[in-house]
Scaffold this motif. Structure first.
Motif, PDB file in Angstrom:
ATOM      1  N   ASP A 140      10.012   2.254  13.753  1.00  0.00           N
ATOM      2  CA  ASP A 140      11.006   2.411  12.691  1.00  0.00           C
ATOM      3  C   ASP A 140      10.871   1.281  11.671  1.00  0.00           C
ATOM      4  O   ASP A 140      10.848   1.512  10.460  1.00  0.00           O
ATOM      5  CB  ASP A 140      12.406   2.413  13.306  1.00  0.00           C
ATOM      6  N   TYR A 141      10.773   0.070  12.159  1.00  0.00           N
ATOM      7  CA  TYR A 141      10.631  -1.081  11.263  1.00  0.00           C
ATOM      8  C   TYR A 141       9.347  -0.954  10.433  1.00  0.00           C
ATOM      9  O   TYR A 141       9.361  -1.109   9.215  1.00  0.00           O
ATOM     10  CB  TYR A 141      10.613  -2.396  12.057  1.00  0.00           C
ATOM     11  N   PHE A 142       8.227  -0.658  11.100  1.00  0.00           N
ATOM     12  CA  PHE A 142       6.952  -0.577  10.394  1.00  0.00           C
ATOM     13  C   PHE A 142       6.982   0.524   9.330  1.00  0.00           C
ATOM     14  O   PHE A 142       6.552   0.324   8.203  1.00  0.00           O
ATOM     15  CB  PHE A 142       5.807  -0.335  11.380  1.00  0.00           C
ATOM     16  N   TRP A 143       7.501   1.706   9.681  1.00  0.00           N
ATOM     17  CA  TRP A 143       7.530   2.840   8.754  1.00  0.00           C
ATOM     18  C   TRP A 143       8.457   2.578   7.569  1.00  0.00           C
ATOM     19  O   TRP A 143       8.076   2.748   6.421  1.00  0.00           O
ATOM     20  CB  TRP A 143       7.974   4.094   9.497  1.00  0.00           C
ATOM     21  N   HIS A 144       9.706   2.176   7.881  1.00  0.00           N
ATOM     22  CA  HIS A 144      10.735   2.061   6.846  1.00  0.00           C
ATOM     23  C   HIS A 144      10.705   0.751   6.062  1.00  0.00           C
ATOM     24  O   HIS A 144      11.200   0.699   4.946  1.00  0.00           O
ATOM     25  CB  HIS A 144      12.131   2.252   7.458  1.00  0.00           C
ATOM     26  N   MET A 145      10.149  -0.305   6.623  1.00  0.00           N
ATOM     27  CA  MET A 145      10.161  -1.604   5.949  1.00  0.00           C
ATOM     28  C   MET A 145       8.787  -1.992   5.397  1.00  0.00           C
ATOM     29  O   MET A 145       8.711  -2.632   4.362  1.00  0.00           O
ATOM     30  CB  MET A 145      10.631  -2.705   6.900  1.00  0.00           C
ATOM     31  N   VAL A 146       7.733  -1.619   6.100  1.00  0.00           N
ATOM     32  CA  VAL A 146       6.396  -2.066   5.708  1.00  0.00           C
ATOM     33  C   VAL A 146       5.642  -0.954   4.978  1.00  0.00           C
ATOM     34  O   VAL A 146       5.328  -1.076   3.797  1.00  0.00           O
ATOM     35  CB  VAL A 146       5.593  -2.558   6.931  1.00  0.00           C
ATOM     36  N   LEU A 147       5.373   0.130   5.683  1.00  0.00           N
ATOM     37  CA  LEU A 147       4.533   1.190   5.131  1.00  0.00           C
ATOM     38  C   LEU A 147       5.180   1.889   3.935  1.00  0.00           C
ATOM     39  O   LEU A 147       4.546   2.077   2.897  1.00  0.00           O
ATOM     40  CB  LEU A 147       4.211   2.199   6.235  1.00  0.00           C
ATOM     41  N   PHE A 148       6.451   2.266   4.063  1.00  0.00           N
ATOM     42  CA  PHE A 148       7.148   2.980   2.997  1.00  0.00           C
ATOM     43  C   PHE A 148       8.390   2.232   2.507  1.00  0.00           C
ATOM     44  O   PHE A 148       9.313   2.843   1.976  1.00  0.00           O
ATOM     45  CB  PHE A 148       7.554   4.388   3.464  1.00  0.00           C
ATOM     46  N   GLY A 149       8.422   0.928   2.669  1.00  0.00           N
ATOM     47  CA  GLY A 149       9.600   0.140   2.314  1.00  0.00           C
ATOM     48  C   GLY A 149      10.045   0.318   0.873  1.00  0.00           C
ATOM     49  O   GLY A 149      11.228   0.542   0.595  1.00  0.00           O
ATOM     50  N   GLU A 150       9.117   0.226  -0.053  1.00  0.00           N
ATOM     51  CA  GLU A 150       9.466   0.361  -1.468  1.00  0.00           C
ATOM     52  C   GLU A 150       9.944   1.778  -1.785  1.00  0.00           C
ATOM     53  O   GLU A 150      10.886   1.971  -2.545  1.00  0.00           O
ATOM     54  CB  GLU A 150       8.276  -0.017  -2.351  1.00  0.00           C
ATOM     55  N   PHE A 151       9.295   2.766  -1.200  1.00  0.00           N
ATOM     56  CA  PHE A 151       9.700   4.164  -1.380  1.00  0.00           C
ATOM     57  C   PHE A 151      11.152   4.353  -0.954  1.00  0.00           C
ATOM     58  O   PHE A 151      11.961   4.929  -1.689  1.00  0.00           O
ATOM     59  CB  PHE A 151       8.772   5.074  -0.559  1.00  0.00           C
ATOM     60  N   TYR A 152      11.491   3.869   0.234  1.00  0.00           N
ATOM     61  CA  TYR A 152      12.865   4.010   0.726  1.00  0.00           C
ATOM     62  C   TYR A 152      13.842   3.214  -0.125  1.00  0.00           C
ATOM     63  O   TYR A 152      14.936   3.690  -0.427  1.00  0.00           O
ATOM     64  CB  TYR A 152      12.963   3.589   2.199  1.00  0.00           C
ATOM     65  N   ARG A 153      13.483   1.997  -0.508  1.00  0.00           N
ATOM     66  CA  ARG A 153      14.383   1.174  -1.313  1.00  0.00           C
ATOM     67  C   ARG A 153      14.737   1.888  -2.613  1.00  0.00           C
ATOM     68  O   ARG A 153      15.898   2.003  -2.979  1.00  0.00           O
ATOM     69  CB  ARG A 153      13.770  -0.195  -1.606  1.00  0.00           C
ATOM     70  N   VAL A 154      13.732   2.407  -3.301  1.00  0.00           N
ATOM     71  CA  VAL A 154      13.953   3.104  -4.572  1.00  0.00           C
ATOM     72  C   VAL A 154      14.823   4.345  -4.367  1.00  0.00           C
ATOM     73  O   VAL A 154      15.784   4.579  -5.106  1.00  0.00           O
ATOM     74  CB  VAL A 154      12.598   3.469  -5.236  1.00  0.00           C
ATOM     75  N   HIS A 155      14.499   5.141  -3.374  1.00  0.00           N
ATOM     76  CA  HIS A 155      15.259   6.369  -3.137  1.00  0.00           C
ATOM     77  C   HIS A 155      16.689   6.074  -2.681  1.00  0.00           C
ATOM     78  O   HIS A 155      17.621   6.769  -3.094  1.00  0.00           O
ATOM     79  CB  HIS A 155      14.535   7.257  -2.127  1.00  0.00           C
TER      80      HIS A 155
END
Length: 136
Positions: free
Chosen positions: A22-37
């Protein structure tokens, strides 16, 4: 039925793997994507991506569900990965379908990316805990 010590050990492994995933997916790999959305969902208010106690509680519930259902329904590691993926699809797919239906800014790409995460982490966790359950 009272869960065995082996069940609790495997549930802990499931919790650890899903939390790290969860941390790797949401914070590292797609962190910026999630932050923007998520800022769009929050009407432009900056989002602090962190692990809340609520999220950790959800990780515990998913680990217990994964361990129970994957071990109870799987006869091979391939089947365990498939059962874990199905559980991940149902859990994250349901949350994302509801969010997409009721939250205008919860767009389809966000719902799909997050559901893919649930499928992948479910498969990984299912495969790992089944494989570990077969070791003495």
């Amino acid at each position: 039925m009272i869960p065995s010590p082996k069940f609790w050990k495997l549930a802990f492994v499931a919790f650890f793997l899903s939390t790290i995933g969860d941390y790797f997916w949401h914070m590292v790999l797609f962190g910026e994507f999630y932050r923007v959305h998520l800022e769009a969902v929050n009407s432009g208010v900056p989002v602090s991506m962190s692990f809340s106690p609520f999220l950790l509680g959800l990780e515990v519930l998913m680990a217990l569900a994964s361990t129970h259902f994957v071990l109870g329904m799987s006869k091979s590691s391939k089947e365990a990965a498939g059962n874990g993926a199905l559980l991940g699809l149902v859990a994250t797919g349901a949350v994302n379908a509801v969010n997409h239906s009721f939250i205008v800014a919860w767009d389809l790409p966000l719902a799909l990316i997050d559901t893919v995460f649930g499928i992948l982490i479910g498969a990984i966790v299912g495969w790992c805990i089944f494989s570990l359950s077969k070791k003495n």
